[in-house]
Design a protein around this motif. Structure first.
Motif, PDB file in Angstrom:
ATOM      1  N   ALA A  73      50.314  33.455  43.214  1.00 23.67           N
ATOM      2  CA  ALA A  73      49.763  32.925  41.949  1.00 23.67           C
ATOM      3  C   ALA A  73      50.722  33.158  40.789  1.00 23.67           C
ATOM      4  N   LEU A 111      46.594  34.896  34.003  1.00 22.46           N
ATOM      5  CA  LEU A 111      45.584  34.582  35.017  1.00 22.46           C
ATOM      6  C   LEU A 111      44.216  34.710  34.360  1.00 22.46           C
ATOM      7  N   LYS A 166      44.107  41.902  43.559  1.00 22.59           N
ATOM      8  CA  LYS A 166      43.164  40.816  43.872  1.00 22.59           C
ATOM      9  C   LYS A 166      41.713  41.310  43.935  1.00 22.59           C
TER      10      LYS A 166
END
Ligand code: UTP
Length: 302
Positions: A29, A38, A270
Motif C-alpha cells: 500500500a 492511509l 495492518k
C-alpha cells in the motif's frame, strides 16, 4: 528549561510531525502512497494528527518529510482549485470540510523540512531543530492514532505545564507478553496520570521489564533533546533513535510518563489499522448496519 515566572515548564509552541519513514510494514500500500496518508475510513492518519495538534494549541507545525513523499504536503495545504470545482458543482459542504481540514497559511504557521534519508526517528526530529520555536517541543507520530478523550497531546501539554518533568512521554499499560514490543518506562512514582520515571528500557523481555508502562507516539521534550540528538550514533536497527537521546538526557533532565485517556491504535501495522477502522466506524451511526451485518460472518468463520 524552567520558565522565568517559575509557574512550571516553558510553553510548548511547536509540534513536530516526523513523516519521512518508509512504511515498509504496510507495503505494497505504501509503495506509492505515504503511510501517513492511509485513511481510517475517509480520513488520512495525518489529518487526525493535525487535528490533535490544533486541539493542543501549538503555534507552529513542522512536518519532517521525504522528497518522495510530496503527496503529504499537497494533502496538508489547501487545494483552492478543487474547492472551487466542488462549489461550482454545488458541493458546498464538502468544500467547506476540505477548507477546515487544510492548513490556512494566514492563520497557521506550518513548515516542511526534508529528511533526505530515513535515518531514524531521532534523526527526523533533529531535522526540525532549526525551525522549532524556543522552548520545549511536542512530537506526534501520525501512525500512532489515539481516538477518544479530548486529544492526547492537549492532555499532555496541560500536564506538562504543571509537572516538574523536562521530558514527558505518552504511556499506556500493556500485557506482560507485549512488553517486548515497546520501550518500557522505569517508574519511580505516580501523581494521577503522570508517572515519574528514571529511565526507559527498549523492548525488554517480560522478566526484565521494569514496569508495564509502554511508550507510544506522543512526546513533549525539553529543547535540550536537540543537543542530545546531535552526534548520537545509530542505535537499534542501525537508526538514530529518539529514545537513545531521551536516555542520554537523563544525566541532566527529568523524565515522566503520561497516561492519556484515549485509546491508541498502531496504524503502522495492518492489525492496528484494522482495529482503528472498526473502532472509528463503530462510533458512527451510519456504519452500524454494515458492522452488525458483518458480525455473524465473523462468528461463523470461528
Ligand atoms: P515508524 O518506524 O513507525 O515508521 O516511525 P516507518 O519506518 O516508516 O515504518 P516501517 O517500520 O518501515 O513500517 C514512526 C514515524 O516516524 C517517521 C515515520 O514516517 C512515522 O511517521 N519516521 C521514521 C521518519 O520521519 N523518519 C525516519 O527515519 C523514521
Amino acid at each position: 528549561m524552567p520558565d522565568p515566572d517559575n509557574t512550571g515548564f516553558a510553553q510548548v509552541r511547536t509540534a513536530i510531525f516526523p513523516v519521512a519513514g518508509m512504511g515498509t510494514r504496510f507495503l505494497p500500500a505504501t509503495k506509492a502512497t505515504p503511510k501517513e496518508l492511509l485513511p481510517v475510513l475517509d480520513r488520512p492518519l495525518i489529518q487526525f494528527a493535525i487535528d490533535e495538534a490544533r486541539a493542543a494549541g501549538v503555534e507552529r507545525m513542522i512536518f519532517v518529510s521525504h522528497p518522495d513523499k510530496g503527496a503529504i504536503e499537497r494533502y496538508v495545504r489547501a487545494d483552492e482549485d478543487l474547492c472551487a470545482t466542488l462549489r461550482e458543482r454545488g458541493k458546498h459542504k464538502l468544500a467547506a470540510e476540505l477548507d477546515d481540514h487544510a492548513i490556512d497559511p494566514s492563520q497557521e504557521d506550518v513548515r516542511f523540512v526534508m529528511q533526505p534519508e530515513p535515518l531514524g526517528l531521532g534523526h527526523a526530529v533533529l531535522c526540525a531543530a532549526e525551525d522549532a520555536l524556543p522552548g520545549p517541543v511536542a512530537v506526534i507520530l501520525p501512525d500512532d492514532l489515539i481516538l477518544g478523550g479530548r486529544g492526547a497531546l492537549a492532555e499532555m501539554i496541560e500536564a506538562y505545564s504543571f509537572m516538574n518533568r523536562a521530558h514527558l512521554v505518552a504511556t499506556m499499560e500493556v500485557a506482560d507478553e507485549d512488553v517486548s514490543k515497546y520501550g518500557i518506562l522505569s517508574v519511580t512514582g505516580r501523581n494521577g496520570p503522570v508517572l515519574m520515571a528514571d529511565g526507559m528500557v527498549e523492548k525488554p523481555a517480560p522478566e526484565d521489564a521494569p514496569s508495564r508502562q509502554a511508550v507510544v507516539g506522543r512526546y513533549v521534550l525539553d529543547a535540550s533533546i536537540f543537543d542530545d540528538l546531535r552526534g548520537l550514533p545509530p542505535g537499534a536497527g542501525g537508526e538514530i533513535q529518539l529514545t537513545d537521546a531521551i536516555a542520554k538526557g537523563l544525566e541532566r533532565v527529568t523524565l515522566g510518563g503520561f497516561r492519556f485517556s484515549g485509546q491508541r491504535y498502531d496504524c503502522g501495522s495492518k492489525p492496528g489499522m484494522l482495529q482503528a477502522t472498526l473502532a472509528y466506524a463503530a462510533g458512527q451511526e451510519e456504519y452500524r448496519d454494515v458492522l452488525n451485518a458483518f458480525q455473524p460472518t465473523l462468528l461463523a468463520a470461528e
